[in-house]
Each structure stands twice: as structure tokens, then as C-alpha cells.
Motif scaffolding. Structure first.
Motif, mmCIF file in Angstrom:
data_model
loop_
_atom_site.group_PDB
_atom_site.id
_atom_site.type_symbol
_atom_site.label_atom_id
_atom_site.label_comp_id
_atom_site.label_asym_id
_atom_site.label_seq_id
_atom_site.Cartn_x
_atom_site.Cartn_y
_atom_site.Cartn_z
ATOM 1 N N ARG A 98 -9.921 35.326 -15.755
ATOM 2 C CA ARG A 98 -11.025 36.282 -15.695
ATOM 3 C C ARG A 98 -11.078 37.058 -14.386
ATOM 4 N N THR A 99 -10.533 36.486 -13.314
ATOM 5 C CA THR A 99 -10.542 37.219 -12.045
ATOM 6 C C THR A 99 -9.227 37.941 -11.824
ATOM 7 N N ASN A 100 -8.300 37.799 -12.781
ATOM 8 C CA ASN A 100 -6.983 38.411 -12.627
ATOM 9 C C ASN A 100 -6.307 37.959 -11.342
ATOM 10 N N LEU A 164 -13.011 39.619 -24.775
ATOM 11 C CA LEU A 164 -14.053 39.578 -23.750
ATOM 12 C C LEU A 164 -15.425 39.958 -24.306
ATOM 13 N N GLU A 168 -19.141 39.083 -22.790
ATOM 14 C CA GLU A 168 -19.975 40.122 -22.196
ATOM 15 C C GLU A 168 -21.337 40.166 -22.877
ATOM 16 N N ARG B 12 -5.878 47.789 -20.016
ATOM 17 C CA ARG B 12 -6.609 46.534 -20.130
ATOM 18 C C ARG B 12 -6.992 46.019 -18.748
ATOM 19 N N LYS B 13 -6.078 46.180 -17.818
ATOM 20 C CA LYS B 13 -6.293 45.700 -16.457
ATOM 21 C C LYS B 13 -7.493 46.405 -15.832
ATOM 22 N N THR B 16 -10.742 45.221 -17.392
ATOM 23 C CA THR B 16 -11.215 43.896 -16.988
ATOM 24 C C THR B 16 -11.823 43.923 -15.595
ATOM 25 N N THR B 17 -11.080 44.514 -14.648
ATOM 26 C CA THR B 17 -11.614 44.507 -13.293
ATOM 27 C C THR B 17 -12.876 45.349 -13.220
#
Lengths: 274, 318
Positions: A98-100, A164, A168, B12-13, B16-17
Motif C-alpha cells: 500500500r505504500t509502494n 483498492l 477506500e 496505476r502507480k 495509488t500514490t
């Protein structure tokens, strides 16, 4: 046309036979060795199916009281190390996904690449210093080297694919991040957790290198116990093969029953323990 | 195709961020338990290993800081140098053979046939089975007088071999076991690659009247190449540090004929208790693995962008 298709079918069947037979024949031979008396095991030409079955090989192995100790040790070490890995690794996989935090994954990769023996030297000294040698704790702790990276790695991949939107929506409804994880993400991730758990159990159960250094007489796990049987019992093949089958049978059954999950997990992360 | 996938990933990146950026701190509690474990059993051992490798450190003797002396010992240690060559030979063979057989097996398992799942389950059993148990049975099969392998050889008129009991045949024999054990993993990785290939190139190849080998050579092979590299990398890493099979079957013998770096590391650290020197071997060993993996990654990067995306599909479709 139909002759051609028949030929293709025969070719395919032949190819399948050639591919699968080394595995199948090996395990059949292993079973054969384990149910034969010494006289059959040492005869030439070799006997595949004997006239008399030596079931007593299995009875002998199971009856020796040490063997049940080692079996219990294996269950405790694998069970605890896998459970701890799931408890710590599933939330971690979630957090990282989730935080990449892809950099966190590098640590996992390093753990995957490092030879198991490298961990043994420092941790052996640490356990000695802590006075833990002689208990099962050193093995449980060091098995985390195998199980935790597998679980985190698979769970990162899994949580990255779960949608997600639901999470959310829960956040908008005022759920805390723990509640989101516990009631939304975790239930969806159940198949991924199963995959991670199965692989952690298998690679921990199979682990040998940690045991030969850390296990004492009373704290051996099954792979170490079997290895020690080799050195003492070179000549009686029947009981040795029976012991080998008992050690690996739980894993083989799990492989055939859960092969779908295992394949998903292995191809997702290309992980292997140790 | 790959461009599209890239764009989707990028999209997508940012999504998400963008949506989750402000919540980032709240995810730390999820990571902390695992972080503690990772620091305890992975980071600490590494740091400590590097520290030990800089010391003269033997069990029961006082330790002294010696700098790089342990590392400088390595090139002059004939047993270590020999172990490096054994490791490279063992790795080369244990990567190449499973790759060849695994690719073949993947092509077969890509077809649809009855009992496919069950047979695939049987096929992957060797890599899931407990290595020590496997090693034990292979040792019995390699037995020069009573082993079943020499009997099978005699059926086709080949003289009996000494297998793991002779210095000249021990490494090939161990590679045989390693190949038997790990071909399934290559198969699974390549199978994943085959599943991702679209059917169009095959259809046009069929129209053009390509034969089976041509289809494999010009369509399948280029498209699964990235997966072959992944398989080669995974296999390289595992083969270099192979331990269970070798230790259980030969313990590096006969003599030191099958002693790889990992086996020698074991002897130095846990038979001679030369902890400092053992740690230095562990560090160099790790560097060697990284170098081999990086080498493959480099080759892969180059192949993927030059050959794969331009030549191959063009050649296949045209």
C-alpha cells in the motif's frame, strides 16, 4: 487429417510419459526400497515388488521413541516459524504494497539470494551467547529467515492485485487503517495467505542446513534425524528408505493436494527457501 | 503490447500514490513486527558477518582485528580456489540442463490433455520433496554394486559406473540429481511465459505453413526468452548455493572432488571453527552470487530490448 491427429496424440502421450516418468519411477523405487527385507534390497538383479512385504521397516522407525521426538520437534519448529511468519509477514506485505515501498522488497531479495549458511555463523554465536542452544528456539528463530521472506514476498504480490476501491470506501466510512486491514483486506487475501502459508510450511519442513549446526541430540528435526541415520546405518536400506518416506510424505501429499496454490506461489515469486 | 502494459502500470502507480500518499505514516505499524524480525535475523547477521570477517576469530581464542587479512588468504588457499571451480562447473551444468528439459516439459504441459493437473502435480514432486530424503534414496541408487542405476545401465550394455564414489563422475552425478530435482521449477516459470503468449502469431504461422520446429524457433522461443532468463537467474542463484544434496550425498567427497564454496564454508566455520575466515568466505560467496545474478540481468536487459521487441515478432508475423 485424422491419422495426423492420432499421430500427434500418440506423440504427446509419449512426451508426457517421458517427462513424468523420472519423478514417478523414483518415488515408486523409494517406496519399493522401504517395503523390502534386506535380502531383497541386496539382491541382484534388483527386485521391484518383493514376495514378502517388510512393513516392519515402518513399524521399527515409528516405534523408536527418538523418532517421535524428532517428529514432534519438526512440527513445533515448522508450525511456530510458519505461524510467526504469517502473523508478522501478512501485515507487512500489506503495508509494503500500500505504500509502494518497493525498496523494502530489496531486503527480501537479499534474503532470497543469501546462502543459508551465512546466517548460521553469526546467529550460532548469538544463540550460544544467549544460552539458547539445547532448546528448539534457535531453530524456530532461524527458520524465520526462510519463512518470513516467502510470506512477505507473496503477500506483497497478492495485495498489489486486490482492488483498492473497497478499502477506500471503508476509509470514507470512517474506518481506521487497522479496521480496513482486518475487515476488508484480510478476508479478500485469504487465498494468498493460504499460498504463503503452504510454501512457508514446506520450505521450513524441508530445511536441513540450519538443523545440522543448531540441533542437539534432543532437538533434531526430521531431516537431520534422517541424515544421522545414514551415517550410523549404512547397510540397512529398508528402514532408511522407510524413514525417508515418512519424512517427505506430508510434503508430497500437500504438493499433490495443493498443487494449484503451490504453482501460483512459486511462479509469482520464484521463491525457494534456504 | 509491452508499451501498453507499461503505461497501465505507470497510471496505476500515480493513482495509488495520489490517493494514498497522505495516509502513508499509518502503514508503519503493519510493517514494524516484520521489520524487527528482518533486522534481527537478516540485517544483524549480515553486519556481524562483515565485522567477524575483519577479525582473527576462532572459537576459544581471543579475537584480534586483522583488517583484510582473511580476504587476502583466499587467493592463496588451494582448497578455496578449487571449490570456486567446482562451484562454477556445478552451476553451469545445473542451470543449462534444467533449462533445456524444463522448456521441453513446459511446451508439453502447455497442451491440453486429460489429467493434466494431476500429472503436473506428480511432475513437481521432486522439487517439493525433502532434499535429504531424496539424497538418501539417490545414494542407494548410485551404489556401485547394489544400485538400480548400474543395473539399468547393464540392460543397455553400458559398463557399471562409480557415480558419486569417483572423483571424475561425482559432479556430473550430483548434477543429475539437481537437474531431476529442479527441472520442474524451470517448467513452471516457462509455463507462465507460454500462457502469456497471444494466439495470433501461431494462427498466421499456421496459415504460412510453418512446421513445428519453425514455430518454436521463431515464435515461441523469442516470446518466452524473458522467462528463460528469469528461470536462468533463479536457477543460478540456487545452484551456486546448493548444499543439502551435496552434503547429504558426498560431504564434498570423495576427497574434495565435489567440495563447492558452500561446502568448504561449512567445514571452515563448523568443523575448524575458524569463524573469521569462514565469514570472509561467506562475504565473497555472496558477492559471487550477486555478480552472477547481475550478469544475467544485464544480458537479459540487452536481449529483451534489442532482439525481442523488434526482430522476433516482425520475423514471426511476416
Amino acid at each position: 487429417m485424422s491419422a495426423r491427429r492420432l499421430l500427434d496424440k500418440i506423440g504427446l502421450a509419449l512426451a508426457i510419459f517421458i517427462i513424468v516418468s523420472p519423478a514417478v519411477l523414483f518415488f515408486l523405487w523409494m517406496a519399493s526400497l522401504s517395503i523390502k527385507y534386506e535380502i531383497d534390497n541386496s539382491s541382484y538383479p534388483p527386485v521391484f515388488i518383493p514376495d514378502r512385504f517388510a512393513w516392519k521397516n515402518y513399524a521399527d522407525v515409528l516405534a523408536s521413541n527418538r523418532f517421535s521426538t524428532y517428529f514432534l520437534n519438526s512440527i513445533i519448529v515448522t508450525g511456530t516459524a510458519s505461524l510467526l511468519a504469517l502473523v508478522a509477514g501478512v501485515p507487512a506485505g500489506y503495508g509494503i504494497a500500500r505504500t509502494n515501498a518497493t525498496k523494502a522488497a530489496i531486503v527480501i531479495l537479499i534474503a532470497r539470494i543469501t546462502p543459508g549458511l551465512s546466517y548460521l555463523i553469526p546467529l550460532f554465536l548469538l544463540f550460544q551467547w544467549l544460552g539458547l542452544l539445547g532448546t528448539l528456539w534457535p531453530q524456530i528463530i532461524i527458520h524465520l529467515v526462510v519463512t518470513v521472506p516467502i510470506v512477505i514476498w507473496i503477500m506483497i504480490g497478492y495485495f498489489e492485485t486486490t482492488p483498492l476501491e473497497l478499502e477506500e470506501a471503508a476509509v470514507i466510512d470512517g474506518a481506521t487503517s487497522w479496521q480496513v486491514f482486518r475487515h476488508v483486506a484480510l478476508p479478500i487475501a485469504r487465498p494468498g495467505i493460504a499460498v504463503a502459508g503452504i510454501l512457508a510450511v514446506i520450505f521450513s519442513w524441508n530445511n536441513f542446513v540450519f538443523g545440522i549446526v543448531l540441533a542437539g541430540r534432543e532437538t533434531r528435526t526430521l531431516p537431520v534425524a534422517v541424515y544421522n541415520m545414514i551415517s550410523f546405518d549404512q547397510l540397512s536400506w529398508g528402514p532408511l528408505a522407510a524413514a525417508a518416506i515418512i519424512v517427505t510424505l506430508p510434503v508430497l501429499i500437500l504438493t499433490v493436494v495443493a498443487q494449484r496454490q503451490i504453482i501460483v506461489g512459486l511462479t509469482a515469486g520464484s521463491v525457494k527457501g534456504g | 503490447m509491452s508499451e501498453l502494459a507499461e503505461r497501465a502500470a505507470a497510471l496505476r502507480k500515480t493513482e495509488t500514490t495520489g490517493a494514498l500518499g497522505w495516509r502513508r505514516p499509518s502503514y508503519w505499524p503493519f510493517i514494524i513486527p516484520a521489520l524487527v524480525i528482518v533486522i534481527g535475523v537478516i540485517v544483524f547477521p549480515w553486519a556481524f558477518t562483515i565485522w567477524m570477517s575483519l577479525n582473527e576469530w576462532k572459537v576459544g581464542a581471543p579475537t584480534t582485528f586483522v583488517g583484510l587479512a582473511n580476504y587476502l588468504r583466499l587467493p592463496g588457499d588451494p582448497r578455496f580456489v578449487e571449490a570456486v571451480w567446482h562451484t562454477l562447473l556445478y552451476t553451469l551444468l545445473s542451470v543449462a540442463l534444467p533449462l533445456i528439459f524444463g522448456t521441453f516439459a513446459a511446451c508439453v504441459f502447455h497442451a491440453r490433455f486429460p489429467l493434466r493437473g494431476f500429472l503436473r502435480g506428480l511432475f513437481i514432486m521432486p522439487m517439493m520433496a525433502t532434499p535429504v530424503a531424496i539424497a538418501l534414496v539417490w545414494t542407494m541408487m548410485f551404489h556401485p554394486q547394489l544400485g538400480v542405476l548400474n543395473y539399468l545401465l547393464s540392460l543397455i550394455g553400458v559398463p557399471p559406473q562409480l557415480w558419486i564414489f569417483h572423483p571424475a563422475t561425482v559432479i556430473p552425478s550430483l548434477v543429475l540429481v539437481e537437474t531431476w530435482q529442479w527441472t520442474p521449477l524451470v517448467m513452471l516459470i516457462v509455463l507462465g511465459g507460454l500462457a502469456a503468449i497471444p494466439s495470433e502469431p501461431y494462427e498466421s504461422a499456421q496459415i504460412d505453413g510453418a512446421n513445428g520446429w519453425q514455430v518454436f524457433r521463431f515464435i515461441t522461443f523469442p516470446l518466452i526468452l524473458p522467462f528463460l532468463f528469469i528461470a536462468a537467474m533463479v536457477r543460478t542463484i540456487d545452484a551456486v548455493k546448493s548444499f543439502d544434496i551435496i552434503f547429504a550425498m558426498t560431504q564434498g567427497g570423495p576427497g574434495t572432488a565435489s567440495e563447492t564454496i558452500n561446502l568448504y564454508l561449512y567445514s571452515v566455520a563448523f568443523a575448524y571453527y575458524d569463524i573469521g575466515y569462514g565469514s570472509a568466505i561467506a562475504v565473497i560467496f555472496f558477492v559471487l552470487i550477486i555478480v552472477l545474478a547481475a550478469l544475467l540481468l544485464y544480458v537479459r536487459q540487452r536481449t529483451q530490448w534489442t532482439q525481442l521487441t523488434r526482430e522476433a515478432p516482425a520475423e514471426a508475423v511476416a
